[in-house]
Design an enzyme around this catalytic site. Structure first.
Site, PDB file in Angstrom:
ATOM      1  N   ASN A 245       0.824  -1.297   0.042  1.00 12.13           N
ATOM      2  CA  ASN A 245      -0.082   0.061   0.161  1.00 12.13           C
ATOM      3  C   ASN A 245       0.793   1.266  -0.042  1.00 12.13           C
ATOM      4  O   ASN A 245       0.465   2.161  -0.575  1.00 12.13           O
ATOM      5  CB  ASN A 245      -1.053  -0.128   1.222  1.00 12.13           C
ATOM      6  CG  ASN A 245      -0.350   0.045   2.387  1.00 12.13           C
ATOM      7  OD1 ASN A 245       0.706  -0.758   2.733  1.00 12.13           O
ATOM      8  ND2 ASN A 245      -1.007   0.607   3.332  1.00 12.13           N
TER       9      ASN A 245
ATOM     10  N   GLU B 129       3.896  -5.491  12.247  1.00 20.32           N
ATOM     11  CA  GLU B 129       2.935  -4.299  12.154  1.00 20.32           C
ATOM     12  C   GLU B 129       1.950  -4.747  11.205  1.00 20.32           C
ATOM     13  O   GLU B 129       2.271  -5.133  10.126  1.00 20.32           O
ATOM     14  CB  GLU B 129       3.697  -3.226  11.459  1.00 20.32           C
ATOM     15  CG  GLU B 129       4.977  -2.458  12.054  1.00 20.32           C
ATOM     16  CD  GLU B 129       4.397  -1.597  13.396  1.00 20.32           C
ATOM     17  OE1 GLU B 129       3.171  -1.723  13.445  1.00 20.32           O
ATOM     18  OE2 GLU B 129       5.372  -1.174  14.227  1.00 20.32           O
TER      19      GLU B 129
ATOM     20  N   CYS C 244      -3.126   1.347   6.368  1.00 18.54           N
ATOM     21  CA  CYS C 244      -3.425   0.389   7.617  1.00 18.54           C
ATOM     22  C   CYS C 244      -4.120   1.433   8.664  1.00 18.54           C
ATOM     23  O   CYS C 244      -4.795   0.929   9.597  1.00 18.54           O
ATOM     24  CB  CYS C 244      -2.296  -0.055   8.207  1.00 18.54           C
ATOM     25  SG  CYS C 244      -0.810   0.845   8.358  1.00 18.54           S
TER      26      CYS C 244
ATOM     27  N   GLU D 118       7.896   0.126  16.020  1.00 21.63           N
ATOM     28  CA  GLU D 118       9.005   0.926  14.926  1.00 21.63           C
ATOM     29  C   GLU D 118       8.942   2.370  15.000  1.00 21.63           C
ATOM     30  O   GLU D 118       7.920   2.807  15.693  1.00 21.63           O
ATOM     31  CB  GLU D 118       8.778   0.483  13.616  1.00 21.63           C
ATOM     32  CG  GLU D 118       8.556  -1.133  13.386  1.00 21.63           C
ATOM     33  CD  GLU D 118       8.594  -1.632  12.073  1.00 21.63           C
ATOM     34  OE1 GLU D 118       8.349  -0.637  11.277  1.00 21.63           O
ATOM     35  OE2 GLU D 118       8.904  -2.615  11.855  1.00 21.63           O
TER      36      GLU D 118
HETATM   37  P1  NAD Z   1       0.343  -9.538   3.138  1.00 17.87           P
HETATM   38  O1  NAD Z   1       0.186  -9.976   4.516  1.00 17.87           O
HETATM   39  O2  NAD Z   1      -0.535 -10.127   2.096  1.00 17.87           O
HETATM   40  O3  NAD Z   1       1.723  -9.257   2.640  1.00 17.87           O
HETATM   41  C1  NAD Z   1       2.867  -8.491   3.135  1.00 17.87           C
HETATM   42  C2  NAD Z   1       4.081  -9.105   2.746  1.00 17.87           C
HETATM   43  O4  NAD Z   1       4.161 -10.260   3.347  1.00 17.87           O
HETATM   44  C3  NAD Z   1       4.196  -9.251   1.156  1.00 17.87           C
HETATM   45  O5  NAD Z   1       5.630  -8.842   0.836  1.00 17.87           O
HETATM   46  C4  NAD Z   1       4.154 -10.799   0.985  1.00 17.87           C
HETATM   47  O6  NAD Z   1       4.589 -11.138   0.007  1.00 17.87           O
HETATM   48  C5  NAD Z   1       4.570 -11.202   2.277  1.00 17.87           C
HETATM   49  N1  NAD Z   1       4.299 -12.636   2.596  1.00 17.87           N
HETATM   50  C6  NAD Z   1       3.212 -13.140   2.459  1.00 17.87           C
HETATM   51  N2  NAD Z   1       3.051 -14.573   2.811  1.00 17.87           N
HETATM   52  C7  NAD Z   1       4.347 -14.782   3.452  1.00 17.87           C
HETATM   53  C8  NAD Z   1       4.991 -15.721   4.396  1.00 17.87           C
HETATM   54  N3  NAD Z   1       4.289 -16.718   4.566  1.00 17.87           N
HETATM   55  N4  NAD Z   1       6.097 -15.356   4.958  1.00 17.87           N
HETATM   56  C9  NAD Z   1       6.803 -14.055   4.695  1.00 17.87           C
HETATM   57  N5  NAD Z   1       6.236 -13.128   4.032  1.00 17.87           N
HETATM   58  C10 NAD Z   1       5.043 -13.501   3.617  1.00 17.87           C
HETATM   59  O7  NAD Z   1      -0.067  -7.890   3.358  1.00 17.87           O
HETATM   60  P2  NAD Z   1      -0.400  -6.914   2.117  1.00 17.87           P
HETATM   61  O8  NAD Z   1      -1.999  -7.510   1.637  1.00 17.87           O
HETATM   62  O9  NAD Z   1       0.531  -6.850   1.252  1.00 17.87           O
HETATM   63  O10 NAD Z   1      -0.816  -5.691   2.932  1.00 17.87           O
HETATM   64  C11 NAD Z   1      -2.089  -5.338   3.346  1.00 17.87           C
HETATM   65  C12 NAD Z   1      -1.990  -5.185   4.971  1.00 17.87           C
HETATM   66  O11 NAD Z   1      -0.943  -4.711   5.439  1.00 17.87           O
HETATM   67  C13 NAD Z   1      -3.288  -4.891   5.768  1.00 17.87           C
HETATM   68  O12 NAD Z   1      -3.763  -5.901   6.562  1.00 17.87           O
HETATM   69  C14 NAD Z   1      -2.776  -3.556   6.171  1.00 17.87           C
HETATM   70  O13 NAD Z   1      -3.584  -3.259   7.252  1.00 17.87           O
HETATM   71  C15 NAD Z   1      -1.399  -4.096   6.685  1.00 17.87           C
HETATM   72  N6  NAD Z   1      -0.558  -2.956   6.808  1.00 17.87           N
HETATM   73  C16 NAD Z   1      -0.107  -2.534   7.969  1.00 17.87           C
HETATM   74  C17 NAD Z   1       0.877  -1.652   8.322  1.00 17.87           C
HETATM   75  C18 NAD Z   1       1.218  -1.183   9.860  1.00 17.87           C
HETATM   76  O14 NAD Z   1       2.057  -0.350  10.115  1.00 17.87           O
HETATM   77  N7  NAD Z   1       0.502  -1.902  10.811  1.00 17.87           N
HETATM   78  C19 NAD Z   1       1.104  -0.626   7.355  1.00 17.87           C
HETATM   79  C20 NAD Z   1       0.654  -0.951   6.029  1.00 17.87           C
HETATM   80  C21 NAD Z   1      -0.068  -2.172   5.868  1.00 17.87           C
END
Ligand code: NAD
Length: 484
Positions: free
Chosen positions: A153, A251, A285, A465
């Site tokens: 995002n 996060e 997020c 963080e």
């Molecule tokens: P996601 O969990 O699908 O993917 C995040 C990352 O993890 C990607 O690079 C993905 O390839 C990787 N990944 C997927 N499976 C994995 C595994 N088994 N082991 C290690 N890495 C793996 O999330 P997304 O759809 O890319 O992002 C959206 C989510 O992120 C939403 O839930 C949002 O709230 C959250 N988010 C949180 C914050 C925060 O600061 N808390 C900030 C931005 C987004």
């Protein structure tokens, strides 16, 4: 700088093919068509990156902080120099409005490097005198190789928020951007080369979570993992890291309450709430997706909120006037539609939006668009109000008392951030203290001071963080105890 057709890995200072030779299509969300390809790497590429990072660690971790600082400052300066090209690349890659990438994501990526570059020049070590027995001091040392995994995002902003502190304190890093939005991380590699970051200090390996992400969390030589992404993935990361005793920061997702009391400055609350609801098509997020409005102001607020929201221009992300761009991919668009249907089954009324726009323009005919959508009349405890949608969909619910709205706000598994709009100072402090979220904004949203801790409570994650906490996360605190 050019937007290449093939995004390769960056290992030991070189752009390299993935070992398996495979690539994934990189789709432009606004058109629904591939516009480049991205390396589909696997554990073999992570092995190469680990070898490079291990080799680089010895020199990099011993470099004086002032030298590391200079290199990070050069990176910040080059991001600023290339702002326009990076913003355009990010807009094409993510579907977000170009104006948002230009004013938020890219400048903040530069700020991340600048902040940690200078923070390491001003750290302090603690010392403790144990009566007449001993003298203790805390030695903070880089931990080794850090694995940095980020979502789609805010791709460059969130990745740089990890890379900058990790390498500033002397670690080397292996970063994995989301496979959906790899372009700006790729462009950052060129910048790192130009800034003369030594080879192997930052390695970027592209590919899916199940291949590359899992290989990072499973690798025994990557002892620190900083992960940002969804809560379900966060659990997998925690499970993979626990038996290896890795240091982990998670996060995760959010379902953030946005509380408007009747005594709020309603003009400010409405403007702030439109932004916090729909910035980046609600795909931040920290977006406030559950609005609670005190009953005496409810009707006025809802009418004016809908009026202001309906004036947001949904359009081609590259059009300067666009305020709402595309959703990142088809799966995410389907998820948004699923929840809009579910909301109606749960008794909600669509007060605005609710179905995909007829057309944007010829270029964006097959893009993934959904308009800002407002739903009223739902019970607080329904699925629509509890589960993260991560799109341009918000619910609005009235409340009658401070006590009641605190209960509503906390009636959720997530605990990332919240906003409170009131002119009553005492109430602001009272409510802030009782809401279970890592950040509480009062009369504002998304104001970020890089010195403050950042992170979630409950299912929104563990660890903090930002600021000194990030420097501490990426270092090992060793106690040296000297007898007197
Ligand atoms: P996601 O969990 O699908 O993917 C995040 C990352 O993890 C990607 O690079 C993905 O390839 C990787 N990944 C997927 N499976 C994995 C595994 N088994 N082991 C290690 N890495 C793996 O999330 P997304 O759809 O890319 O992002 C959206 C989510 O992120 C939403 O839930 C949002 O709230 C959250 N988010 C949180 C914050 C925060 O600061 N808390 C900030 C931005 C987004």
């Amino acid at each position: 700088m050019k937007i290449d057709r093939k995004i390769q890995n960056f290992i030991d200072g070189e752009f390299v093919e993935p070992v398996g030779g495979r690539y994934l299509d990189n789709i432009e969300p606004a058109t629904g068509k591939p516009y480049s390809q991205v390396a589909d790497s696997d554990a073999r590429d992570i092995d190469l990156a680990v070898a490079a990072a291990e080799k680089a660690f010895a020199d990099w971790s011993k470099k004086p902080a002032a030298e590391r600082s200079k290199i990070l400052l050069r990176i910040a300066g080059l991001i600023e120099r290339d702002l326009e090209e990076l913003a355009r690349a990010e807009s094409i890659d993510t579907g977000k409005p170009l104006s948002l990438a230009r004013t938020l994501d890219i400048p903040r990526a530069a700020s991340n490097f600048r902040f940690f570059a200078t923070a390491i020049l001003h750290t302090q070590s603690e010392a403790h005198i144990t009566d007449n027995v001993a003298f203790n001091y805390t030695l903070r040392q880089a931990r080794g190789i850090a694995g940095l995994i980020s979502p789609w995002n805010l791709p460059l902003y969130l990745l740089s928020w990890k890379i900058a502190p990790a390498i500033a304190v002397g670690n080397t890093a292996i970063a994995k951007p989301s496979e959906l939005t790899p372009m700006t991380a790729y462009l950052l590699c060129e910048i790192c080369r130009e800034a003369q970051l030594p080879n192997g200090v930052l390695n970027i390996v592209h590919g899916t979570g199940s291949n590359v992400g899992a290989a990072i969390t499973a690798h025994p030589k990557i002892g620190t993992i900083s992960f940002t992404g969804g809560t379900v993935t966060g659990k997998k990361v925690a499970e993979a890291c626990a038996p290896l005793f890795k240091k982990v920061s998670l996060e995760l997702g959010g379902k953030n309450p946005n509380i408007i009391f009747a005594d709020a400055d309603l003009d400010a609350a409405i403007a702030g709430s439109v932004r916090s609801s729909f910035a980046n098509q609600g795909q931040i997020c920290l977006c406030g997706s559950r609005l609670f409005v005190e009953r005496s102001a409810y009707k006025d607020f809802v009418d004016r909120f809908i009026e202001k929201t309906s004036s947001l221009k949904v359009g081609d992300p590259l059009d300067e006037k666009t305020e709402q761009g595309a959703i990142v991919n088809k799966a995410q668009l389907d998820k948004v539609k699923f929840y809009v249907d579910l909301a109606q089954k749960e008794g909600g009324k669509i007060a605005l939006g609710g179905s995909a726009p007829e057309s944007i323009n010829e270029r964006c005919r097959d893009g993934y668009f959904f308009p800002p959508t407002v739903i009223t009349g739902l019970p607080v405890s329904c699925r629509t109000n509890r589960e993260e949608i991560f799109g341009p969909v918000v619910t609005i619910t009235p409340f009658d008392s401070e006590e009641e709205v605190i209960e509503y706000a906390n009636d959720c598994d997530y605990g990332l951030a919240s906003s409170v709009w009131t002119q009553n100072l005492n109430r602001a402090h009272r409510v802030a203290e009782r809401i279970s979220t890592g950040t509480v904004w009062v009369n504002c949203w998304l104001v970020r001071d890089l010195r403050v801790p950042f992170g979630g409570m409950k299912a929104s994650g563990v660890g903090r963080e930002g600021g000194i906490e990030a420097l501490h996360f990426f270092t090992e605190a060793k106690n040296v105890c000297i007898a007197r």
